[in-house]
Design a protein around this motif. Structure first.
Motif, PDB file in Angstrom:
ATOM      1  N   ASP A 172      47.137  38.419  46.634  1.00  0.00           N
ATOM      2  CA  ASP A 172      46.552  38.154  47.956  1.00  0.00           C
ATOM      3  C   ASP A 172      45.071  38.500  47.951  1.00  0.00           C
ATOM      4  O   ASP A 172      44.226  37.707  48.380  1.00  0.00           O
ATOM      5  CB  ASP A 172      47.240  38.998  49.041  1.00  0.00           C
ATOM      6  CG  ASP A 172      48.655  38.557  49.334  1.00  0.00           C
ATOM      7  OD1 ASP A 172      49.026  37.421  48.977  1.00  0.00           O
ATOM      8  OD2 ASP A 172      49.393  39.359  49.938  1.00  0.00           O
ATOM      9  N   PHE A 173      44.776  39.697  47.479  1.00  0.00           N
ATOM     10  CA  PHE A 173      43.391  40.159  47.483  1.00  0.00           C
ATOM     11  C   PHE A 173      42.510  39.259  46.618  1.00  0.00           C
ATOM     12  O   PHE A 173      41.404  38.885  47.022  1.00  0.00           O
ATOM     13  CB  PHE A 173      43.314  41.606  46.984  1.00  0.00           C
ATOM     14  CG  PHE A 173      41.913  42.153  46.948  1.00  0.00           C
ATOM     15  CD1 PHE A 173      41.356  42.720  48.083  1.00  0.00           C
ATOM     16  CD2 PHE A 173      41.153  42.085  45.796  1.00  0.00           C
ATOM     17  CE1 PHE A 173      40.061  43.202  48.067  1.00  0.00           C
ATOM     18  CE2 PHE A 173      39.859  42.561  45.756  1.00  0.00           C
ATOM     19  CZ  PHE A 173      39.313  43.123  46.902  1.00  0.00           C
ATOM     20  N   ALA A 174      42.987  38.923  45.431  1.00  0.00           N
ATOM     21  CA  ALA A 174      42.187  38.092  44.526  1.00  0.00           C
ATOM     22  C   ALA A 174      41.885  36.730  45.141  1.00  0.00           C
ATOM     23  O   ALA A 174      40.743  36.243  45.077  1.00  0.00           O
ATOM     24  CB  ALA A 174      42.914  37.918  43.197  1.00  0.00           C
ATOM     25  N   MET A 175      42.870  36.103  45.747  1.00  0.00           N
ATOM     26  CA  MET A 175      42.679  34.767  46.319  1.00  0.00           C
ATOM     27  C   MET A 175      41.784  34.794  47.549  1.00  0.00           C
ATOM     28  O   MET A 175      41.050  33.849  47.809  1.00  0.00           O
ATOM     29  CB  MET A 175      44.033  34.140  46.641  1.00  0.00           C
ATOM     30  CG  MET A 175      44.816  33.729  45.404  1.00  0.00           C
ATOM     31  SD  MET A 175      46.321  32.771  45.775  1.00  0.00           S
ATOM     32  CE  MET A 175      47.352  34.019  46.521  1.00  0.00           C
ATOM     33  N   GLN A 176      41.824  35.888  48.301  1.00  0.00           N
ATOM     34  CA  GLN A 176      41.037  35.977  49.538  1.00  0.00           C
ATOM     35  C   GLN A 176      39.631  36.534  49.315  1.00  0.00           C
ATOM     36  O   GLN A 176      38.782  36.417  50.201  1.00  0.00           O
ATOM     37  CB  GLN A 176      41.784  36.850  50.544  1.00  0.00           C
ATOM     38  CG  GLN A 176      43.094  36.236  51.015  1.00  0.00           C
ATOM     39  CD  GLN A 176      44.000  37.234  51.706  1.00  0.00           C
ATOM     40  OE1 GLN A 176      43.580  38.340  52.059  1.00  0.00           O
ATOM     41  NE2 GLN A 176      45.265  36.855  51.898  1.00  0.00           N
ATOM     42  N   ASN A 177      39.388  37.125  48.151  1.00  0.00           N
ATOM     43  CA  ASN A 177      38.095  37.774  47.879  1.00  0.00           C
ATOM     44  C   ASN A 177      37.659  37.463  46.452  1.00  0.00           C
ATOM     45  O   ASN A 177      37.488  38.356  45.630  1.00  0.00           O
ATOM     46  CB  ASN A 177      38.214  39.291  48.070  1.00  0.00           C
ATOM     47  CG  ASN A 177      38.729  39.683  49.429  1.00  0.00           C
ATOM     48  OD1 ASN A 177      37.973  39.809  50.387  1.00  0.00           O
ATOM     49  ND2 ASN A 177      40.040  39.898  49.524  1.00  0.00           N
ATOM     50  N   GLN A 178      37.452  36.199  46.168  1.00  0.00           N
ATOM     51  CA  GLN A 178      37.294  35.780  44.783  1.00  0.00           C
ATOM     52  C   GLN A 178      36.058  36.374  44.112  1.00  0.00           C
ATOM     53  O   GLN A 178      36.132  36.894  42.994  1.00  0.00           O
ATOM     54  CB  GLN A 178      37.276  34.257  44.703  1.00  0.00           C
ATOM     55  CG  GLN A 178      38.590  33.631  45.157  1.00  0.00           C
ATOM     56  CD  GLN A 178      38.629  32.128  44.963  1.00  0.00           C
ATOM     57  OE1 GLN A 178      37.820  31.546  44.250  1.00  0.00           O
ATOM     58  NE2 GLN A 178      39.579  31.477  45.600  1.00  0.00           N
ATOM     59  N   GLU A 179      34.905  36.298  44.758  1.00  0.00           N
ATOM     60  CA  GLU A 179      33.682  36.817  44.138  1.00  0.00           C
ATOM     61  C   GLU A 179      33.737  38.336  44.020  1.00  0.00           C
ATOM     62  O   GLU A 179      33.289  38.903  43.019  1.00  0.00           O
ATOM     63  CB  GLU A 179      32.448  36.381  44.932  1.00  0.00           C
ATOM     64  CG  GLU A 179      32.159  34.889  44.878  1.00  0.00           C
ATOM     65  CD  GLU A 179      31.860  34.403  43.462  1.00  0.00           C
ATOM     66  OE1 GLU A 179      31.367  35.202  42.636  1.00  0.00           O
ATOM     67  OE2 GLU A 179      32.117  33.218  43.169  1.00  0.00           O
TER      68      GLU A 179
END
Length: 208
Positions: free
Chosen positions: A102-109
């Protein structure tokens, strides 16, 4: 109405750091790491152009603080998933992995900054503590599943590395767009994505 930015240098010392970190995240998200600049961060925060460098001792200092904040939010995302999951150790481990995705997909940079960039100072005391807390969380979850402490049992630590590699590798493939053809996770209903992820993670575990 559009919120007005505070006038230049109006922040108290205690509120300047959070404001600059928030502005840095906005700049990172929109401009990317290659075009990231302290001057643009200062403009977003409504402070003098020298304020970010002065407060964080340069670009790397600010990015280190931002990456550390990212780790704190990563743990929060994992905890939120776990609150909604069944209490048994395996369900909790899978929920934690789902929170990671979830975190990776929502906060890519931000995710790339935390885990793939050489810019954060990984020897910084705060960064080191919060990033280690994220690793310790996984180690505890694996301990709860296997019944042995990864810090004293090599087999358990191997499972920590296998689980982390599986989840992190999947996160990297998703945010780079490389899973779009075989499985477009970004367009997939959450329940379907979670079921597939659970199957993937179970393949990395040896629970017998």
């Amino acid at each position: 109405m559009t919120a007005r930015k505070p006038p230049v240098n109006s922040y108290h010392h205690g509120s300047l750091a959070p404001a600059l970190i928030a502005a840095a995240e906005q700049e990172l998200s929109q401009a990317g790491i290659e075009s990231f600049s302290l001057r643009a961060v200062a403009k977003r925060a409504g402070v003098s152009h020298g304020a970010p460098a002065h407060h964080f001792d340069g670009k790397n200092g600010l990015l280190t603080a931002l990456a550390a904040e990212g780790y704190r939010r990563l743990i929060d995302a994992q905890n939120e998933r776990q609150k909604k999951a069944q209490p048994d150790p395996l369900s909790q481990l899978i929920a934690s992995g789902s929170g990671y995705l979830d975190f990776a997909m929502q906060n890519q940079e931000l995710f790339r900054l935390m885990l793939a960039s050489s810019l954060p100072d990984r020897d910084n005391e705060h960064f080191s503590a919060v990033s280690m807390a994220a690793f310790d969380k996984l180690a505890v979850e694996i301990r709860n599943v296997l019944g042995t402490d990864p810090y004293t049992d090599r087999v358990a630590m191997t499972q920590v590395m296998a689980s982390w590699s599986m989840v992190h590798g999947l996160a990297e493939l998703i945010i780079s767009g490389r899973t779009k053809m075989p499985m477009d996770f970004t367009q997939m209903p959450a329940a379907q994505r979670d079921a597939i992820f659970e199957d993937i993670l179970l393949r990395a575990l040896k629970t017998n």
